[in-house]
Design a protein around this motif. Structure first.
Motif, PDB file in Angstrom:
ATOM      1  N   LYS A  17       0.831  -1.202   0.000  1.00  0.00           N
ATOM      2  CA  LYS A  17       0.000   0.000   0.000  1.00  0.00           C
ATOM      3  C   LYS A  17       0.868   1.255   0.000  1.00  0.00           C
ATOM      4  CE  LYS A  17      -4.397  -1.487   2.040  1.00  0.00           C
ATOM      5  NZ  LYS A  17      -5.325  -1.352   3.204  1.00  0.00           N
ATOM      6  N   THR A  18       1.919   1.228   0.808  1.00  0.00           N
ATOM      7  CA  THR A  18       2.856   2.361   0.835  1.00  0.00           C
ATOM      8  C   THR A  18       3.509   2.548  -0.527  1.00  0.00           C
ATOM      9  OG1 THR A  18       3.305   1.909   3.178  1.00  0.00           O
ATOM     10  CG2 THR A  18       4.863   3.340   2.012  1.00  0.00           C
ATOM     11  N   ALA A  19       3.857   1.442  -1.163  1.00  0.00           N
ATOM     12  CA  ALA A  19       4.500   1.504  -2.478  1.00  0.00           C
ATOM     13  C   ALA A  19       3.564   2.095  -3.530  1.00  0.00           C
ATOM     14  CB  ALA A  19       4.949   0.104  -2.896  1.00  0.00           C
ATOM     15  N   PHE A  20       2.306   1.667  -3.524  1.00  0.00           N
ATOM     16  CA  PHE A  20       1.373   2.122  -4.552  1.00  0.00           C
ATOM     17  C   PHE A  20       0.811   3.516  -4.275  1.00  0.00           C
ATOM     18  CE2 PHE A  20       1.161  -2.455  -5.628  1.00  0.00           C
ATOM     19  CZ  PHE A  20       1.421  -2.347  -6.991  1.00  0.00           C
ATOM     20  N   LYS A  21       1.038   4.047  -3.077  1.00  0.00           N
ATOM     21  CA  LYS A  21       0.630   5.422  -2.787  1.00  0.00           C
ATOM     22  C   LYS A  21       1.556   6.449  -3.439  1.00  0.00           C
ATOM     23  CE  LYS A  21      -1.830   4.851   1.623  1.00  0.00           C
ATOM     24  NZ  LYS A  21      -1.758   5.119   3.088  1.00  0.00           N
ATOM     25  N   ILE A  22       2.718   6.009  -3.890  1.00  0.00           N
ATOM     26  CA  ILE A  22       3.666   6.923  -4.536  1.00  0.00           C
ATOM     27  C   ILE A  22       3.098   7.318  -5.895  1.00  0.00           C
ATOM     28  CG2 ILE A  22       6.005   7.159  -5.442  1.00  0.00           C
ATOM     29  CD1 ILE A  22       6.838   5.010  -3.358  1.00  0.00           C
ATOM     30  N   LYS A  23       2.803   8.591  -6.079  1.00  0.00           N
ATOM     31  CA  LYS A  23       2.127   9.059  -7.286  1.00  0.00           C
ATOM     32  C   LYS A  23       3.123   9.496  -8.357  1.00  0.00           C
ATOM     33  CE  LYS A  23      -1.954  10.675  -4.740  1.00  0.00           C
ATOM     34  NZ  LYS A  23      -2.823  11.840  -4.433  1.00  0.00           N
ATOM     35  N   GLY A  24       2.792   9.172  -9.587  1.00  0.00           N
ATOM     36  CA  GLY A  24       3.558   9.689 -10.727  1.00  0.00           C
ATOM     37  C   GLY A  24       4.736   8.843 -11.151  1.00  0.00           C
ATOM     38  N   LEU A  25       5.009   7.775 -10.437  1.00  0.00           N
ATOM     39  CA  LEU A  25       6.168   6.941 -10.786  1.00  0.00           C
ATOM     40  C   LEU A  25       5.742   5.904 -11.829  1.00  0.00           C
ATOM     41  CD1 LEU A  25       9.042   5.996 -10.514  1.00  0.00           C
ATOM     42  CD2 LEU A  25       8.408   4.734  -8.447  1.00  0.00           C
ATOM     43  N   SER A  26       6.088   6.154 -13.066  1.00  0.00           N
ATOM     44  CA  SER A  26       5.715   5.274 -14.169  1.00  0.00           C
ATOM     45  C   SER A  26       6.948   4.581 -14.732  1.00  0.00           C
ATOM     46  CB  SER A  26       5.043   6.083 -15.280  1.00  0.00           C
ATOM     47  OG  SER A  26       5.973   6.981 -15.859  1.00  0.00           O
TER      48      SER A  26
END
Length: 343
Positions: A119-128
């Motif tokens: 969940k912490t990992a996927f909360k990081i926005k904009g990392l594509s």
């Protein structure tokens, strides 16, 4: 997944930039605690594949099959974000090696569930994946452009494998990593093994040959009584001395000499840059009576005599190096490291 040392180096630099951009507070927390990150991010991939509990790793790999390499960067960023929360308020500066150990311990016993980590990992926005590839490709190109220099002063020490500690009296683990960073790519995936040391086997050329004669390649290390440390990477085994058909020298252009203390510098063969047309520029390894020499033409880069107790160093045409320590020196310890396949 990275397959070459250049790609691995680029991935570390990429992670550093991603940490600044997407986990800025955690990045600054780590830099403040360790007075700079000092190669801490070199282990970012090992946090996941070596130290993360198996239950967490399984969930990460499930996501990897869908998300690709991007998820590894996300999870590693999540680790430093959670690490910051775990160590918040502990402001004392510590040695970089202690900081590395602290992060390893944190990941090994990470105080959150696999679900919370992801969940912490996927909360990081904009990392594509496009962002990851942009940084990765840029750094790979830059590293290839700068990898052909004759004299190489090491900055961050990045190696694609964890180098185990060996019982060396000449080099510490950080210096060993420096050497591994300088090795030819195909050799940097091997592991070090201490083949010979004067402390155990005696100050004798014959003893050195008995222990190392058929080993190829090897790394010669010298620590002087004035606490200087330097040496050479030797691409050919010493047994070749009996097969040189009357010639004094043998070896190949992969040989290089280096210093580790007080400064870290590598001096490669001048022929790599088109300066090796003369015979004097191709004098790599030599044995004569009770002595061995590395480099030639002008002076020897390294000349050991009187068993392995004394030596001389100067500028050779082979490596175009300055003296690696004081011109005349006394050996405190001489060691030879071999390279074995990783098991």
């Amino acid at each position: 997944m990275t397959q070459t040392r250049t790609a691995f180096q680029a991935s570390v630099l990429t992670f550093n930039d991603l940490a600044k951009k997407y986990a800025d507070a955690a990045h600054h927390h780590i830099c403040k605690k360790a007075d700079g990150n000092h190669g801490i991010y070199n282990e970012w991939m090992w946090w996941i594949f070596k130290y993360l509990p198996f239950t967490h790793l399984v969930r990460v790999m499930d996501c990897y099959l869908v998300e690709g390499i991007k998820i590894l960067y996300r999870v590693a960023l999540a680790i430093i974000i959670l690490y910051k929360k775990h160590t918040q308020g502990r402001t004392q500066n510590i040695e970089p090696s202690e900081h590395i150990t602290q992060i390893r311990s944190f990941v090994t016993s990470i105080p959150v569930s696999p679900v919370k980590l992801l969940k912490t990992a996927f909360k990081i926005k904009g990392l594509s994946i496009a962002v990851v590839n942009k940084y990765q490709h840029r750094y790979e190109l830059n590293l290839r452009k700068t990898s052909t220099g004759h004299t190489h002063q090491i900055g961050d020490k990045v190696t694609p494998l964890q180098i185990p500690d060996i019982n060396s009296s000449c080099v510490n683990h950080s210096q060993l990593q420096t050497i591994w960073h300088w090795l030819p790519d195909r050799m940097s995936v091997k592991q070090p093994v201490l083949l010979f040391t004067t402390e155990e086997h005696g100050s004798s050329i014959r003893a050195l040959f008995n222990k190392c004669e058929d080993e190829e390649p090897t790394i010669l290390l010298i620590k002087t009584t004035s606490d200087k440390v330097f040496g050479a990477y030797l691409s050919t085994n010493w047994g070749e001395r009996s097969n040189v058909d009357g010639k004094f020298y043998f070896g190949t252009g992969e040989c290089f000499v280096f210093t580790l203390k007080p400064t870290e510098n590598k001096y490669g063969w001048v022929g790599i840059h088109g300066d090796g047309s003369t015979r004097s520029a191709s004098l790599f390894m030599r044995t004569e009576g009770d002595s061995i020499a590395i480099g030639g033409g002008g002076m020897d880069s390294i000349y050991l005599y009187n068993g392995l107790e004394k030596g001389m160093t100067g500028q050779s045409l082979t490596f175009d190096n300055p003296p690696l320590c004081e011109t005349d020196f006394i050996c405190q310890v001489v060691e030879v490291i071999g390279l074995m396949d990783h098991i």
